[in-house]
Write a protein that holds these residues in place. Structure first.
Motif, PDB file in Angstrom:
ATOM      1  N   LEU A  11       0.829  -1.203   0.000  1.00 35.87           N
ATOM      2  CA  LEU A  11       0.000   0.000   0.000  1.00 35.87           C
ATOM      3  C   LEU A  11       0.864   1.255   0.000  1.00 35.87           C
ATOM      4  N   PRO A  12       0.360   2.349  -0.575  1.00 36.48           N
ATOM      5  CA  PRO A  12       1.078   3.624  -0.455  1.00 36.48           C
ATOM      6  C   PRO A  12       1.235   3.989   1.016  1.00 36.48           C
ATOM      7  N   ARG A  13       2.362   4.536   1.391  1.00 38.14           N
ATOM      8  CA  ARG A  13       2.637   4.823   2.800  1.00 38.14           C
ATOM      9  C   ARG A  13       1.579   5.700   3.466  1.00 38.14           C
ATOM     10  N   PRO A  14       1.015   6.716   2.773  1.00 39.64           N
ATOM     11  CA  PRO A  14      -0.027   7.521   3.431  1.00 39.64           C
ATOM     12  C   PRO A  14      -1.285   6.725   3.776  1.00 39.64           C
ATOM     13  N   ALA A  44       1.600  -7.301  11.704  1.00 41.36           N
ATOM     14  CA  ALA A  44       2.237  -6.885  10.455  1.00 41.36           C
ATOM     15  C   ALA A  44       2.569  -5.402  10.474  1.00 41.36           C
ATOM     16  N   ILE A  45       1.701  -4.591  11.061  1.00 39.23           N
ATOM     17  CA  ILE A  45       1.978  -3.156  11.151  1.00 39.23           C
ATOM     18  C   ILE A  45       3.242  -2.912  11.966  1.00 39.23           C
ATOM     19  N   GLY A  46       3.410  -3.671  13.044  1.00 41.14           N
ATOM     20  CA  GLY A  46       4.633  -3.549  13.827  1.00 41.14           C
ATOM     21  C   GLY A  46       5.859  -3.931  13.024  1.00 41.14           C
ATOM     22  N   GLY A  52      10.597   0.672   8.674  1.00 40.77           N
ATOM     23  CA  GLY A  52      10.627   2.076   8.305  1.00 40.77           C
ATOM     24  C   GLY A  52       9.456   2.551   7.481  1.00 40.77           C
ATOM     25  N   LEU A  53       8.435   1.711   7.304  1.00 38.69           N
ATOM     26  CA  LEU A  53       7.278   2.104   6.506  1.00 38.69           C
ATOM     27  C   LEU A  53       6.228   2.862   7.316  1.00 38.69           C
ATOM     28  N   ALA A  54       6.390   2.904   8.618  1.00 35.52           N
ATOM     29  CA  ALA A  54       5.464   3.648   9.479  1.00 35.52           C
ATOM     30  C   ALA A  54       6.219   4.062  10.734  1.00 35.52           C
ATOM     31  N   LEU A  58       3.240   6.158  16.234  1.00 35.82           N
ATOM     32  CA  LEU A  58       1.984   6.469  15.537  1.00 35.82           C
ATOM     33  C   LEU A  58       1.260   5.191  15.145  1.00 35.82           C
ATOM     34  N   ALA A  59       2.015   4.175  14.736  1.00 32.40           N
ATOM     35  CA  ALA A  59       1.404   2.897  14.366  1.00 32.40           C
ATOM     36  C   ALA A  59       0.709   2.277  15.571  1.00 32.40           C
TER      37      ALA A  59
END
Length: 207
Positions: A11-14, A44-46, A52-54, A58-59
């Motif tokens: 996915l796009p980073r934003p 997966a978000i972690g 470095g994708l998030a 904030l994640a």
């Protein structure tokens, strides 16, 4: 269980945290959540934050907020009388209802950590007439802790993603067995502190 890591990474980073937040909210708040890989998505978000994708803080905050919003949505749907009716959910619904009848608010904290019951228990609490104050006092901090904890686990143990995702995204059959065991343990541990929460079957929607 679908592997959501490559999908989220593409996915796009934003949009990454927005989509992840919506997925976590839907898993807890909608009946379709019983089929969504919410826990593995959080882990997966972690992992992606570690890559470095998030931004890590904030994640974790996004996932924690989404988990809280999802449980509130499920509770409100329960207050409106919306209960799961598909035949395949009769077993999980009965077990979640039984845990709520025996343990009341304590069941909310236990259910948050397991798939399927994470979706059903808040809805059943609302349907059974549990007051919002009692519900929120447990569901808000526990849901936030669940989201932040799994995100952090994914971040610090990125190389173990597959094992973590499988552990926290257990199949419904294994989850039901785990819920039965946890319910028995909770009942024993809290027997002396039981507050006599009223039977859910005696409550009416909107009570």
């Amino acid at each position: 269980m679908p592997d959501v890591l490559p999908w989220l990474a593409g996915l796009p980073r934003p949009l990454l945290l927005v989509v992840a937040g919506l997925l976590v909210t839907a898993e807890a708040g909608l009946l379709i959540g019983v089929a969504l890989p919410g826990a593995s998505a959080v882990i997966a978000i972690g992992v992606l934050a570690r890559g470095g994708l998030a931004e890590p803080a904030l994640a974790a905050a996004t996932v924690a907020l989404a988990a809280v919003v999802g449980t509130q949505l499920a509770y409100l749907r329960g207050r409106q009388g919306a209960l799961p009716t598909p035949r395949r959910l009769h077993g999980p619904r009965g077990r979640a209802l039984g845990l709520l009848e025996r343990r009341g608010v304590a069941a909310l904290g236990v259910a948050q950590w397991f798939a399927v019951t994470r979706t059903l228990t808040p809805r059943l609490a609302g349907y059974g007439g549990m007051t919002y104050r009692r519900f929120a006092a447990v569901s808000v901090p526990v849901a936030a802790l669940w989201g932040a904890t799994l995100t952090t686990l994914g971040y610090v143990a990125a190389s173990a993603y597959d094992s973590l995702a499988q552990w926290f995204g257990l199949s419904a059959v294994v989850v039901l067995a785990a819920v039965a065991v946890v319910g028995w343990l909770v009942r024993r541990a809290l027997a002396r502190a039981r507050r006599g929460y009223p039977s859910m079957s005696a409550c009416k929607p909107g009570a």
